[in-house]
Design an enzyme around this catalytic site. Structure first.
Site, PDB file in Angstrom:
ATOM      1  N   SER A  81      25.674  18.710 -14.510  1.00 30.03           N
ATOM      2  CA  SER A  81      26.666  17.319 -14.234  1.00 30.03           C
ATOM      3  C   SER A  81      25.805  16.308 -13.300  1.00 30.03           C
ATOM      4  O   SER A  81      25.890  15.403 -13.533  1.00 30.03           O
ATOM      5  CB  SER A  81      27.946  17.601 -13.944  1.00 30.03           C
ATOM      6  OG  SER A  81      28.703  18.534 -14.800  1.00 30.03           O
ATOM      7  N   HIS A 140      28.503  15.231  -8.862  1.00 31.49           N
ATOM      8  CA  HIS A 140      28.585  13.913  -9.561  1.00 31.49           C
ATOM      9  C   HIS A 140      27.896  12.873  -8.802  1.00 31.49           C
ATOM     10  O   HIS A 140      27.147  12.158  -9.064  1.00 31.49           O
ATOM     11  CB  HIS A 140      29.927  13.973 -10.186  1.00 31.49           C
ATOM     12  CG  HIS A 140      30.321  14.932 -11.093  1.00 31.49           C
ATOM     13  ND1 HIS A 140      31.583  14.918 -11.663  1.00 31.49           N
ATOM     14  CD2 HIS A 140      29.566  16.243 -11.471  1.00 31.49           C
ATOM     15  CE1 HIS A 140      31.503  16.014 -12.379  1.00 31.49           C
ATOM     16  NE2 HIS A 140      30.427  16.610 -12.334  1.00 31.49           N
TER      17      HIS A 140
END
Length: 208
Positions: A81, A140
């Site tokens: 991610s 992230h």
């Protein structure tokens, strides 16, 4: 190979890399794979394969370093991610830099990407707060920041060139010398240095 604080503090630094190739189930890898397919092929087309790989790799590493710092003891993190958020960040920067060239199409894409990023970060916070599922928001955000920086450095800068005909004018990319690559290498070294500093702080019990 998962990202775990204690093994990394004890010297298993390669987990910062291997964790980005591991996933927590079929749904996890399917969502990441779909996002990478949709966004990745667009970034690769705009930036070129080598620059795409540089953005992906540095973003993934930056996401792992951020996750390592904020990860709770006993928890484990896996997934690509961070790298994917970095790809999103690079694409947003690309459309932002070239908004005049793309006109309304570029502005719409830029706003859509920013909206998707904000929505994802808000969703991360909501899911983590509710306890429904734990999402590594630090990875992230770390990947997004690194991807945006490297994307800004490596993004093509277009300049009007020769006229193909009275109505069509070619453009050329003037961001092709060695300087962008040196700057990219510097960003990568900064990410590695950040990890070393954090690691030394943990080993010296300056942070816990």
């Amino acid at each position: 190979g998962a990202l775990e604080k204690v093994p990394i503090i004890n010297g298993e630094w390669w987990r910062l890399i291997t964790a980005t190739f591991l996933h927590g189930g079929l749904l996890h890898i399917a969502l990441n794979g779909y996002a990478l397919y949709i966004i990745g092929k667009e970034v690769e087309a705009f930036f070129g394969r080598t620059r795409f790989v540089a953005i992906y790799a540095i973003s993934g590493l930056a996401g792992s370093v951020a996750s390592f710092y904020f990860l709770s003891y006993g928890a484990a993190g896996v997934g690509a991610s961070g790298a994917i958020f970095g790809i999103f960040g690079a694409l947003a920067v690309y459309y932002g830099l070239n908004r005049r060239l793309f006109g309304k199409f570029g502005m719409v894409n830029f706003r859509v990407i920013i909206g998707v990023l904000v929505l994802n970060l808000v969703l991360d916070y909501a899911l983590n707060t509710s306890g429904v599922v734990l999402i590594d928001s630090s990875a992230h955000i770390g990947g997004l920041i690194a991807g945006g920086i490297v994307g800004f450095i490596l993004a093509p800068r277009y300049q009007p060139s020769e006229w193909r005909n009275p109505l069509v004018r070619e453009i050329k990319n003037i961001n092709k010398d060695r300087l962008p690559w040196l700057a990219t290498l510097l960003v990568g070294l900064c990410v590695v240095e950040a990890f070393v500093v954090i690691l030394l702080l943990y080993r010296g019990n300056y942070i816990s």
